[in-house]
Design a protein around this motif. Structure first.
Motif, PDB file in Angstrom:
ATOM      1  N   ASP A 156       0.823  -1.212   0.000  1.00 41.73           N
ATOM      2  CA  ASP A 156       0.000   0.000   0.000  1.00 41.73           C
ATOM      3  C   ASP A 156       0.858   1.263   0.000  1.00 41.73           C
ATOM      4  OD1 ASP A 156      -2.114  -1.720   0.164  1.00 41.73           O
ATOM      5  OD2 ASP A 156      -2.547  -1.340   2.284  1.00 41.73           O
ATOM      6  N   HIS A 157       1.997   1.198   0.684  1.00 38.04           N
ATOM      7  CA  HIS A 157       2.851   2.377   0.817  1.00 38.04           C
ATOM      8  C   HIS A 157       4.101   2.289  -0.067  1.00 38.04           C
ATOM      9  CE1 HIS A 157       0.461   4.064   4.101  1.00 38.04           C
ATOM     10  NE2 HIS A 157       0.327   2.832   4.520  1.00 38.04           N
ATOM     11  N   GLU A 158       4.069   1.352  -1.021  1.00 35.76           N
ATOM     12  CA  GLU A 158       5.153   1.192  -2.001  1.00 35.76           C
ATOM     13  C   GLU A 158       6.517   1.068  -1.320  1.00 35.76           C
ATOM     14  OE1 GLU A 158       4.709   4.470  -4.707  1.00 35.76           O
ATOM     15  OE2 GLU A 158       2.927   3.606  -5.648  1.00 35.76           O
ATOM     16  N   LEU A 159       6.550   0.190  -0.331  1.00 37.69           N
ATOM     17  CA  LEU A 159       7.782  -0.036   0.429  1.00 37.69           C
ATOM     18  C   LEU A 159       8.517  -1.297  -0.017  1.00 37.69           C
ATOM     19  CD1 LEU A 159       6.288   0.697   3.978  1.00 37.69           C
ATOM     20  CD2 LEU A 159       7.732   2.235   2.627  1.00 37.69           C
ATOM     21  N   ASN A 160       7.943  -2.020  -0.988  1.00 37.61           N
ATOM     22  CA  ASN A 160       8.452  -3.345  -1.359  1.00 37.61           C
ATOM     23  C   ASN A 160       9.622  -3.261  -2.341  1.00 37.61           C
ATOM     24  OD1 ASN A 160       6.441  -2.300  -3.012  1.00 37.61           O
ATOM     25  ND2 ASN A 160       5.875  -4.300  -3.838  1.00 37.61           N
ATOM     26  N   LEU A 161      10.703  -2.649  -1.873  1.00 36.38           N
ATOM     27  CA  LEU A 161      11.951  -2.572  -2.622  1.00 36.38           C
ATOM     28  C   LEU A 161      13.094  -3.072  -1.749  1.00 36.38           C
ATOM     29  CD1 LEU A 161      11.551   0.999  -4.178  1.00 36.38           C
ATOM     30  CD2 LEU A 161      11.272  -1.192  -5.370  1.00 36.38           C
ATOM     31  N   LEU A 162      14.076  -3.698  -2.385  1.00 37.67           N
ATOM     32  CA  LEU A 162      15.200  -4.247  -1.630  1.00 37.67           C
ATOM     33  C   LEU A 162      15.952  -3.153  -0.878  1.00 37.67           C
ATOM     34  CD1 LEU A 162      16.637  -6.896  -1.019  1.00 37.67           C
ATOM     35  CD2 LEU A 162      18.069  -6.514  -3.031  1.00 37.67           C
ATOM     36  N   ASP A 163      16.049  -1.979  -1.470  1.00 38.92           N
ATOM     37  CA  ASP A 163      16.757  -0.883  -0.816  1.00 38.92           C
ATOM     38  C   ASP A 163      16.115  -0.523   0.525  1.00 38.92           C
ATOM     39  OD1 ASP A 163      18.795   1.139  -0.771  1.00 38.92           O
ATOM     40  OD2 ASP A 163      17.234   2.608  -1.170  1.00 38.92           O
ATOM     41  N   ASN A 164      14.790  -0.636   0.612  1.00 35.21           N
ATOM     42  CA  ASN A 164      14.102  -0.300   1.864  1.00 35.21           C
ATOM     43  C   ASN A 164      14.461  -1.277   2.985  1.00 35.21           C
ATOM     44  OD1 ASN A 164      12.790   1.913   0.760  1.00 35.21           O
ATOM     45  ND2 ASN A 164      11.065   0.679   0.037  1.00 35.21           N
ATOM     46  N   TYR A 165      14.710  -2.538   2.622  1.00 33.21           N
ATOM     47  CA  TYR A 165      15.115  -3.534   3.627  1.00 33.21           C
ATOM     48  C   TYR A 165      16.391  -3.083   4.330  1.00 33.21           C
ATOM     49  CZ  TYR A 165      17.043  -7.963   5.387  1.00 33.21           C
ATOM     50  OH  TYR A 165      17.600  -8.945   6.183  1.00 33.21           O
ATOM     51  N   PHE A 166      17.375  -2.640   3.557  1.00 32.38           N
ATOM     52  CA  PHE A 166      18.648  -2.240   4.148  1.00 32.38           C
ATOM     53  C   PHE A 166      18.573  -0.852   4.794  1.00 32.38           C
ATOM     54  CE2 PHE A 166      20.151  -5.415   0.995  1.00 32.38           C
ATOM     55  CZ  PHE A 166      20.727  -6.286   1.901  1.00 32.38           C
ATOM     56  N   LYS A 167      17.752   0.052   4.249  1.00 28.41           N
ATOM     57  CA  LYS A 167      17.640   1.380   4.859  1.00 28.41           C
ATOM     58  C   LYS A 167      16.977   1.301   6.229  1.00 28.41           C
ATOM     59  CE  LYS A 167      18.629   4.885   3.901  1.00 28.41           C
ATOM     60  NZ  LYS A 167      19.871   5.627   4.230  1.00 28.41           N
ATOM     61  N   VAL A 168      15.977   0.449   6.361  1.00 28.77           N
ATOM     62  CA  VAL A 168      15.387   0.226   7.692  1.00 28.77           C
ATOM     63  C   VAL A 168      16.466  -0.224   8.660  1.00 28.77           C
ATOM     64  CG1 VAL A 168      13.896  -1.306   9.046  1.00 28.77           C
ATOM     65  CG2 VAL A 168      13.020  -0.268   6.959  1.00 28.77           C
ATOM     66  N   LYS A 169      17.264  -1.189   8.216  1.00 32.24           N
ATOM     67  CA  LYS A 169      18.314  -1.718   9.092  1.00 32.24           C
ATOM     68  C   LYS A 169      19.321  -0.639   9.477  1.00 32.24           C
ATOM     69  CE  LYS A 169      18.433  -6.644   8.385  1.00 32.24           C
ATOM     70  NZ  LYS A 169      19.317  -7.795   8.300  1.00 32.24           N
ATOM     71  N   GLU A 170      19.673   0.223   8.537  1.00 31.00           N
ATOM     72  CA  GLU A 170      20.677   1.233   8.836  1.00 31.00           C
ATOM     73  C   GLU A 170      20.171   2.241   9.873  1.00 31.00           C
ATOM     74  OE1 GLU A 170      23.980   3.899   6.535  1.00 31.00           O
ATOM     75  OE2 GLU A 170      22.008   3.749   5.584  1.00 31.00           O
ATOM     76  N   ILE A 171      18.949   2.736   9.687  1.00 29.33           N
ATOM     77  CA  ILE A 171      18.405   3.703  10.645  1.00 29.33           C
ATOM     78  C   ILE A 171      18.169   3.032  11.991  1.00 29.33           C
ATOM     79  CG2 ILE A 171      16.492   5.278  11.121  1.00 29.33           C
ATOM     80  CD1 ILE A 171      18.494   6.092   8.859  1.00 29.33           C
ATOM     81  N   PHE A 172      17.638   1.821  11.977  1.00 28.81           N
ATOM     82  CA  PHE A 172      17.442   1.044  13.202  1.00 28.81           C
ATOM     83  C   PHE A 172      18.774   0.818  13.910  1.00 28.81           C
ATOM     84  CE2 PHE A 172      17.007  -3.240  15.215  1.00 28.81           C
ATOM     85  CZ  PHE A 172      15.968  -2.957  16.105  1.00 28.81           C
ATOM     86  N   SER A 173      19.797   0.434  13.136  1.00 24.05           N
ATOM     87  CA  SER A 173      21.116   0.130  13.693  1.00 24.05           C
ATOM     88  C   SER A 173      21.738   1.360  14.351  1.00 24.05           C
ATOM     89  CB  SER A 173      22.027  -0.393  12.577  1.00 24.05           C
ATOM     90  OG  SER A 173      23.340  -0.590  13.030  1.00 24.05           O
ATOM     91  N   LYS A 174      21.683   2.485  13.675  1.00 26.46           N
ATOM     92  CA  LYS A 174      22.259   3.704  14.243  1.00 26.46           C
ATOM     93  C   LYS A 174      21.539   4.107  15.528  1.00 26.46           C
ATOM     94  CE  LYS A 174      24.205   5.840  10.077  1.00 26.46           C
ATOM     95  NZ  LYS A 174      24.102   6.946   9.104  1.00 26.46           N
ATOM     96  N   LEU A 175      20.218   3.982  15.513  1.00 25.40           N
ATOM     97  CA  LEU A 175      19.451   4.391  16.688  1.00 25.40           C
ATOM     98  C   LEU A 175      19.743   3.494  17.884  1.00 25.40           C
ATOM     99  CD1 LEU A 175      17.329   6.216  17.975  1.00 25.40           C
ATOM    100  CD2 LEU A 175      15.568   4.621  17.151  1.00 25.40           C
ATOM    101  N   ILE A 176      19.701   2.174  17.701  1.00 23.50           N
ATOM    102  CA  ILE A 176      19.909   1.289  18.860  1.00 23.50           C
ATOM    103  C   ILE A 176      21.351   1.361  19.349  1.00 23.50           C
ATOM    104  CG2 ILE A 176      18.008  -0.250  18.271  1.00 23.50           C
ATOM    105  CD1 ILE A 176      19.999  -2.239  17.110  1.00 23.50           C
ATOM    106  N   PHE A 177      22.302   1.551  18.415  1.00 21.80           N
ATOM    107  CA  PHE A 177      23.696   1.703  18.839  1.00 21.80           C
ATOM    108  C   PHE A 177      23.875   2.975  19.659  1.00 21.80           C
ATOM    109  CE2 PHE A 177      27.580   4.113  18.070  1.00 21.80           C
ATOM    110  CZ  PHE A 177      28.488   3.305  18.751  1.00 21.80           C
TER     111      PHE A 177
END
Length: 747
Positions: free
Chosen positions: A157-178
């Protein structure tokens, strides 16, 4: 975001994020940790839920532990952005709502958890207070929010189904939790340091190379220079392949190349990944003569935590916690020696603890040594992952092996470059052994007789079998024929320290020219620098056979050396598609000199590709942001669980078990007390390091053998074999490891 950073300065100083610690200070330090707008946005909102009455009451009295804040923080972010979800806002939203947990399968999580109306009870008034204290003026209608998530296709629905989004989520998540945990431990913003000693390290590396003089020195030096020259021509590329015969000095060459790339492309660190913990020590030892200890980290599940330097320490527990966090996050070290598992977990895991260091991968050089150990079934997914990470995350990859697998078929040719001419495989130096198939060796008894016959002519013999059970059986067949100091067994039935000791003993014996026979599993194949006169290898994938052969006449000093391939003797850990027994036997009908091996390897990998499923196993789920499913599938394919095994602690010293149990009970007892968050985190770090110490004495054994013994700790699955049994040498010994009589466990 600009308004919120202004609002932050107006927030009441009495509001806390941690016991006795101002909310504003915590947020600003996290905000300042990375120069990344999305990280800054996530940092400003991630703990805004802590401004609620409930949380402020909890943080002052440390009661009512069920108080939440991540959910409230994510809702406040959504409301302040008018329920708008762009890819960028989604990265921030998911990082906020899961920053104390693991990443989920997004569609299922939205529908099952965020659309449930029961989750929003009492949330209207709570959010009103939170936004008021944050000086955010927004109208709230909490009843609209469950409907926003009530869909089975949120990702689409939100056009999030791209491989790049998988890694961008991880990067922002990773920086925040670190940054969140770093700030909680150090009470300051994280500040990265530059990798500025590369010239010094290259000079040290070259000085060491000059001191090495043997039969292969000139060949190794020429290969290194060819690799560096080819890099200069192709330095704009991202994935560099070094396919070279064993013993050509890939460790030094790859480090030299990586340091050069860091210099040329302003990279931030070098990560060297190897398939087995047993070979990391050897690479780390080489690196330690070149890289200063302040810049160098060895990291895997058995390593002791590195000591770092800081000021104003309060206690030993505090130091332990800080050291552990810095080592596990890789945030300050410039050269890291680790395992495939650690890097691949950053790629594919959904777990908070694995993703703390995902952000570290950006702007790095990653060396995969012994790349042939990647399971065939994952080659295509991993290749596609390298393609996107190299271009989108500014990572240069160096892939090395004597037998580069078919992964090359799936790499983007525009960014990939072979750095060494394959003619090195056919040069005279690379004629150290002959490969011979002998299908008449179709039982352990016949194999034992052949070893005895060859032993009269050769000084040292290596025999590699596919399972621990078969290696023990063969060892016992030979045991009565040789002296204790001539015959050795090596597999993962030995605890790590004993395994390491055996390798060191054998290495010294080989260097001293002493009579030596080693019966092993494939644990000896990758990266173990041993040099035998003659070899036997139970039938296995051809790439694995060649790796065994790389331990025979490694330095090229001997004549008439051979590696004999036997029939397949027992149930194998390899898939039928990898073995392709009939095809390989047909391929190897005649004796093959090492320098004629390359065309056969190419034909073998063509056969493997023909037997490989064409579909991807991970990438489609990655595009759908199924973080949990991706990791589950990766684990099943990368490290499939061996059924019917149990972990067992081997008590090699009197009282060792009791000592560990007392330490564990003491820590767990202290954790039950009312303690500050800082002390609790430190105690958990101490417990983690204790588990690491315990693991040095743990092996996996057949379930029906292991379950005869008592539980290591109450309600735990691990067992322990007490010292009074170990000392009898009937169940475990330094000579035979675990004396497994039942199942054909691998390696």
């Amino acid at each position: 975001m600009e308004s919120l950073i202004v609002n932050l300065s107006e927030i009441d100083n009495s509001l806390l994020s941690h016991p006795g610690y101002p909310y504003k200070k915590h947020i600003l330090n996290i905000y300042d940790s990375f120069d990344d707008d999305l990280h800054k946005e996530a940092s400003l909102y991630h703990d805004i839920g802590k401004l609620s009455d409930e949380f402020q009451e909890y943080i002052r009295n440390l009661k009512n532990k069920n108080t939440t804040h991540s959910f409230e923080s994510a809702l406040a972010y959504l409301i302040d952005n008018d329920n708008e979800i762009t890819p960028e806002k989604f990265y921030v939203f998911l990082a906020i709502i899961k920053h104390h947990g693991d990443l989920p399968d997004v569609n299922e999580y939205m529908e099952d958890h965020l659309s449930a109306e029961s989750s929003y009870s009492c949330m209207q008034s709570k959010l009103e207070i939170i936004l008021h204290r944050a000086h955010i003026s927004k109208d709230i209608d909490i009843n609209q929010i469950p409907d926003f998530f009530d869909t089975e296709t949120f990702v689409e629905d939100h056009e999030l189904n791209l491989l790049d989004n998988y890694f961008k989520v991880k990067e922002i998540f990773s920086k925040l939790i670190f940054a969140d945990k770093y700030e909680a431990i150090f009470k300051e913003a994280y500040k990265a340091s530059n990798f500025d000693k590369t010239d010094i390290y290259i000079d040290k590396l070259l000085a060491i190379i000059k001191t090495k003089s043997n039969q292969l020195s000139s060949i190794r030096n020429n290969a290194r220079l060819d690799i560096l020259n080819n890099y200069e021509i192709n330095k704009y590329k991202r994935i560099f392949i070094i396919e070279a015969p064993t013993g050509i000095g890939k460790t030094f060459t790859a480090l030299h190349l990586a340091l050069k790339i860091v210099n040329d492309k302003k990279k931030k660190r070098i990560i060297t990944a190897l398939p087995l913990t047993s070979i990391i020590d050897q690479t780390y030892e080489v690196y330690s003569h070149i890289i200063d200890s302040d810049d160098l980290l060895k990291y895997h599940h058995l390593t002791n935590t590195k000591s770092y330097n800081y000021k104003n320490e309060e206690s030993d527990l505090s130091i332990l916690q800080k050291n552990d966090y810095l080592a596990s996050s890789w945030c300050f070290d410039k050269v890291i020696v680790t395992t495939f598992n650690q890097v691949f977990n950053a790629f594919y895991s959904n777990r908070n603890k694995d993703l703390t260091k995902f952000w570290v991968l950006r702007d790095s050089v990653i060396i995969f040594d012994e790349i042939q150990n990647i399971p065939r079934i994952l080659l295509q997914d991993i290749a596609k992952t390298l393609n996107i990470l190299s271009t989108e995350y500014n990572i240069d990859f160096i892939l090395m092996s004597a037998t580069i697998p078919a992964i090359k078929n799936f790499l983007n040719t525009e960014i990939t470059c072979d750095l060494l001419d394959l003619s090195y495989f056919s040069k005279d130096f690379n004629n150290r052994y002959k490969l011979i198939v002998n299908q008449k060796i179709d039982s352990l008894e016949i194999l034992a007789e052949n070893i005895c016959k060859v032993n009269n002519e050769y000084n040292s013999i290596l025999c590699v079998l596919n399972t621990k059970k078969m290696s023990l059986k063969l060892f016992e067949m030979l045991e009565d024929r040789y002296q204790d100091d001539e015959l050795y067994l090596l597999n993962t039935n030995f605890i790590p320290d004993h395994r390491k000791n055996i390798i060191n003993i054998i290495k010294n014996r080989l260097e001293d020219g002493e009579k030596t026979i080693l019966v092993s599993t494939q644990v000896v194949e990758a990266g173990v620098d041993l040099d035998f006169d003659y070899g036997f290898r139970e039938f296995a994938p051809l790439s694995s056979i060649v790796q065994t052969a790389g331990r025979v006449n490694r330095e090229g000093r001997k004549n008439n050396t051979k590696v004999v391939i036997t029939a397949l003797l027992d149930r194998s850990p390899y898939s039928k598609n990898d073995l392709i027994y009939d095809d390989v036997i047909k391929l190897l009908q005649e004796e093959i000199d090492e320098n004629q091996m390359l065309p056969y390897l190419k034909k073998y990998f063509d056969l493997v590709i023909a037997n490989t499923r064409p579909d991807l196993l991970l990438l489609e789920d990655m595009k759908q942001l199924k973080f949990f499913t991706v990791y589950k599938n990766f684990e099943e394919k990368y490290m499939p669980e061996i059924p019917n095994i149990v972990s067992i602690f081997i008590e090699t010293e009197q009282g060792l078990y009791e000592k560990y149990i007392q330490e564990m009970e003491s820590i767990l007892l202290n954790l039950r007390d009312e303690l500050t968050l800082k002390i609790k985190l430190s105690l958990k770090t101490e417990l983690k390091n204790l588990y690491k110490k315990i693991s040095y004495n743990v092996i996996d054994v057949p379930h029906k053998e292991g379950t005869k013994y008592s539980e290591f700790f109450k309600d735990g699955s691990m067992r322990f074999c007490p010292y009074n049994i170990v000392i009898t040498d009937k169940v475990y010994s330094k000579k035979k490891g675990w004396i497994n009589k039942t199942e054909a466990l691998y390696f």
